[in-house]
Design a protein around this motif. Structure first.
Motif, PDB file in Angstrom:
ATOM      1  N   ASP A  80      38.455  54.479  88.633  1.00 47.24           N
ATOM      2  CA  ASP A  80      38.771  54.212  90.025  1.00 47.24           C
ATOM      3  C   ASP A  80      39.155  55.540  90.687  1.00 47.24           C
ATOM      4  OD1 ASP A  80      39.640  53.339  92.440  1.00 47.24           O
ATOM      5  OD2 ASP A  80      40.676  51.581  91.629  1.00 47.24           O
ATOM      6  N   VAL A 102      32.635  57.940  88.494  1.00 48.50           N
ATOM      7  CA  VAL A 102      32.994  58.437  89.822  1.00 48.50           C
ATOM      8  C   VAL A 102      32.263  59.759  90.034  1.00 48.50           C
ATOM      9  CG1 VAL A 102      35.244  57.352  89.969  1.00 48.50           C
ATOM     10  CG2 VAL A 102      35.022  59.581  88.891  1.00 48.50           C
ATOM     11  N   GLU A 131      35.599  51.658  83.318  1.00 47.63           N
ATOM     12  CA  GLU A 131      35.437  51.798  84.761  1.00 47.63           C
ATOM     13  C   GLU A 131      36.500  52.757  85.297  1.00 47.63           C
ATOM     14  OE1 GLU A 131      35.330  48.154  86.883  1.00 47.63           O
ATOM     15  OE2 GLU A 131      34.949  49.167  88.788  1.00 47.63           O
ATOM     16  N   LYS A 182      33.251  56.414  94.217  1.00 49.97           N
ATOM     17  CA  LYS A 182      32.569  55.697  93.133  1.00 49.97           C
ATOM     18  C   LYS A 182      31.079  55.945  93.212  1.00 49.97           C
ATOM     19  CE  LYS A 182      33.371  51.573  91.341  1.00 49.97           C
ATOM     20  NZ  LYS A 182      34.087  51.718  90.082  1.00 49.97           N
TER      21      LYS A 182
END
Lengths: 649, 157
Positions: A37, A286, A35, A49
């Motif tokens: 950020d 992202v 993931e 995102k």
């Protein structure tokens, strides 16, 4: 025998190709997506995102609908599943093209039809249960042969229909006769504790009558309004229920016609699930206005393939690969040779090593196989086990975990054959008597026990040596000497002391002094984390108490004798019983064969379960206790996860 | 039939009876839990069966010792052995470990496997761990079985 080296993967692509990118990664199934950020990136302001939004919601809706249809069909026509399928799972192969085609499958009509049929069934069942309730109410009154809608009250009389307790019957009748002489008392029916009555009374005496009857537990009948007798009503209900059942059968028939779509629906469910997984994976990315960025881990050996595929199939993809930072935790995948790979299961069940530790799978494989074979010690069972696993691996598509487990058992079966040849066990040793190459455990149990202890001690020493190695690798050679070498000397010298006995007084002397010196060493160093000298000595003495731990570790290997002999003894008893049955007239031979086959299969099953678990324990508690820390996070690549079908290459 | 023979029979009976009772209770406890789990998810059947069978082994150990004792007494052919009271008592003693430990350990193990069923019902992938907990108890039954067997072998008839 190692932890597979990992690389960090960075992929940037045009947003229009996001779905392609994820699809390609899903197909490859070798990249774990991390993931991201936006805050961690430099140009935080322009990067946000990735959010799949409405698309995801509509997919979830569709999945829910297909799930509903499948559950509905399964409820009425449960799909047949064998025991093996229950255990190993059963998936149908499908190629990607076909699956794409099924993705177009319009299930809308089937869904509506299922809804309709489901509602119809509910409606029918409601009607049926209402009818059944009325039937239950009417049932006691079947002998009441007046129309149920006959007037119960006129200007002058009132008709009471109800029941009283059987034991007050005589008193109630006479009391009523006395109080209201004009009343008329007609018995309709009776059973073990109630009398059912029709009582006709003058209307203006009603209150008095009620009062009397109340003392005898009078309950008025609950009867439907119906233009016929109770019997007629009851029969009417029965007919109606029969009609409803017929209608219900038609509905079931209609459902049955939908069952033929089950495969398409299942494949569709997986297709939608895969699409949903891609959208969910997208939330890890992202994006800017035009581009999206993905990061993840990939095994070094897969890097080239991933880079080739992404750059080859996507127009806009730019791929970068870097090494992990020196102290960066990576997800862990194990990388072992074909013989020890199945034993990675044992590591997964316990805990994976981190990339800073060594991977003991190879040693675990060796000792597990050795101990498993000793716990089985029967060539016949080894042949059966290896054959069964071989067939299952060939015939059934299993989850990776299931596949590894059966491969492990297959290798265990081969090792068992060797152990059986050495010990002369062929489905016990009283029908097929082949001389053992080495010795028979049931003839020399003590030798087998000592062998178990001996191999156990080797196992423990390897564990301690690995602990020493880990300490040295960490640069703490003193800890290695204090915590491992001293103990190796102490345990070894104690064993020597006992084993040498009076036969070799010189050896005993050496052993004695080695034990004393190492004990003193342990007392001095065992509590070294404490500052205070006295506390430190107390801690050292306490840590010497750990000798009992080593003793119980060694004794723990006696389970190998127990398991090994149990397998053989049970097999022998099965043979004896079969022989006894064989002598019976007529059914003898058949019975004997049934007992032999069933008995040996059963014994194989419990022996394998027992050996598998006991040998796991010897690794986890006795072996890992000496050196292993674990705590690695398992590598979880983004891969197709399906319930019913699997993609064929 | 002498007293020694009767004592030997008593031992065989106790081994089968005590260990069998323990296993029956243990397997029963697990079966109850398994029915509950299977009512929620029919696919639990195969996994429940594996857990349910584990507390059944004590009964088998007891049966084996009982069977071997009867065999040595000569009830399975070859004529009854004539044995002294001391030998009969020794056989009885040999049967006690597997009987008593079988009884207690099978019940304890049944409790472990019954809770193991609920563990597997919630996390089907954790079957192996549920089995390892159960096998921790099994070890003591194996030890008792082993000692009974060695004692039995040691008694000369």
């Amino acid at each position: 025998m190692a932890v597979a080296p990992m690389k960090r993967l960075l992929v940037a692509a045009h947003r229009s190709e996001r779905e392609e990118l994820l699809h390609e990664l899903q197909r490859l199934g070798v990249v774990e997506i991390q993931e991201l950020d936006p805050k961690d990136l430099e140009e935080g302001a322009r990067v946000v995102k990735e959010t799949p939004g409405d698309e995801l919601l509509s997919l979830e809706d569709k999945l829910g609908e297909v799930r509903y249809v499948l559950d509905f069909l399964d409820r009425h026509f449960p799909p047949p599943r064998t025991l093996i399928e229950q255990f190993a799972g059963s998936k149908v192969p499908i190629d990607e093209e076909e699956l794409e085609k099924i993705g177009e499958f319009d299930y809308g009509e089937i869904y509506q039809e299922c809804r309709r049929l489901d509602e119809a069934l509910t409606e029918l069942n409601n009607k049926k249960s209402r009818l059944q309730t009325s039937m239950e109410q009417v049932e006691p009154w079947l002998k009441l042969d007046i129309s149920l809608d006959a007037p119960v009250e006129t200007d002058w009389v009132r008709v009471l229909i109800g029941s009283i307790a059987l034991r007050g019957e005589v008193e109630a009748a006479s009391e009523l006769k006395e109080a209201v002489p004009e009343s008329c008392w007609v018995e309709v029916d009776r059973d073990r504790d109630r009398v059912r009555l029709v009582i006709i009374i003058p209307r203006d005496e009603a209150e008095k009558v009620q009062e009397i009857l109340a003392r005898y537990d009078y309950t008025p009948a609950v009867l439907p309004r119906y233009g016929g007798t109770a019997q007629e009503f009851y029969e009417g209900c029965q007919e109606e229920i029969a009609r409803l059942d017929e209608e219900g059968a038609k509905v079931i028939e209609a459902i049955k016609e939908l069952v033929e779509y089950r495969f398409q629906l299942r494949a569709l469910y997986d297709y939608l699930g895969l699409s949903r997984d891609r959208l969910l994976a997208a939330t890890n990315l992202v994006r800017t206005e035009k581009a999206c960025l993905l990061e993840g881990w990939v095994k070094e050996e897969d890097v080239d393939e991933v880079v080739d595929r992404l750059e080859g199939r996507l127009e806009s993809a730019a791929v970068q690969v870097r090494d992990p930072e020196p102290d960066e935790e990576t997800p862990v995948a194990l990388d072992n040779g074909p013989l020890s790979r199945p034993f990675e299961v044992l590591m997964q069940l316990y805990s994976l090593p981190t990339r800073f530790q060594l991977d003991p799978t190879g040693l675990v494989a060796f000792f597990f196989g050795l101990f498993f074979a000793m716990a089985m010690t029967d060539a016949g069972y080894g042949i059966m086990l290896a054959a069964i696993c071989f067939i299952l691996l060939r015939k059934v598509h299993m989850s990776p975990l299931g596949e590894r487990t059966f491969q492990l058992l297959f290798l265990g079966g081969l090792a068992t054959i060797v152990a059986g040849v050495l010990s002369g066990g062929w489905w016990g040793d009283n029908i097929i008597t082949i001389k053992p190459l080495w010795f028979s455990p049931s003839a020399q149990p003590l030798t087998f026990l000592l062998l178990s202890f001996g191999l156990g001690i080797v196992h423990l020493y390897v564990g301690m040596a690995l602990g020493f190695y880990e300490n040295v690798r960490k640069g703490d050679i003193l800890a290695g000497i204090y915590d491992q070498v001293l103990w190796m000397v102490l345990v070894g010298s104690l064993i020597l002391w006992v084993a040498a006995g009076e036969a070799y007084p010189g050896l005993v002397n050496i052993a004695k002094w080695a034990a004393i010196i190492s004990s003193v060493g342990i007392i001095l160093t065992g509590g070294r984390e404490h500052k205070n000298i006295l506390v430190r000595l107390a801690g050292g003495i306490y840590s010497l108490y750990n000798v009992s731990g080593y003793l119980s570790d060694i004794l723990s290997y006696s389970r190998l004798l127990g398991l090994g002999m149990a397998t053989g003894i049970i097999a022998n008893v099965i043979n004896i019983v079969a022989m006894m049955v064989f002598q019976l007239p007529v059914i003898g031979p058949i019975g004997a064969v049934l007992i032999l086959v069933g008995g040996h299969l059963f014994n194989l099953f419990i022996s394998v379960v027992g050996s598998y678990v006991h040998c796991s324990r010897l690794q986890y508690v006795e072996f890992f206790g000496k050196f292993y820390e674990g705590g690695g996070r398992a590598f979880a690549p983004f891969a197709p996860e399906t319930k019913y079908v699997y993609l064929e290459e | 039939m002498g007293l020694g023979l009767v004592l030997g029979l008593l031992g065989a009976g106790l081994a089968v009876f005590l260990a069998g009772t323990g296993s029956a209770i243990g397997v029963g406890l697990t079966g109850q839990a398994a029915s509950g789990a299977v009512s929620e998810d029919p696919d639990m059947f195969a996994k429940s069966l594996i857990l349910q069978i584990i507390p059944g082994t004590q009964g088998i150990y007891g049966f084996l010792i009982g069977f071997l004792t009867i065999q040595r007494l000569g009830f399975l052919g070859g004529g009854l052995a004539s044995i002294s009271v001391e030998t009969g008592l020794s056989l009885l003693m040999a049967c006690l470990p597997v009987g008593i430990v079988g009884l207690t350990s099978a019940i304890a193990q049944g409790k472990v496997t019954a809770t193991g069923i609920s563990l597997v019902a919630k996390r089907p992938e954790e079957l192996a761990k549920a089995m390892i907990f159960a096998v921790m108890v099994e070890f003591y039954a194996i030890l008792a079985f082993l000692v009974s067997f060695l004692m039995l072998q040691g008694v000369t008839i």
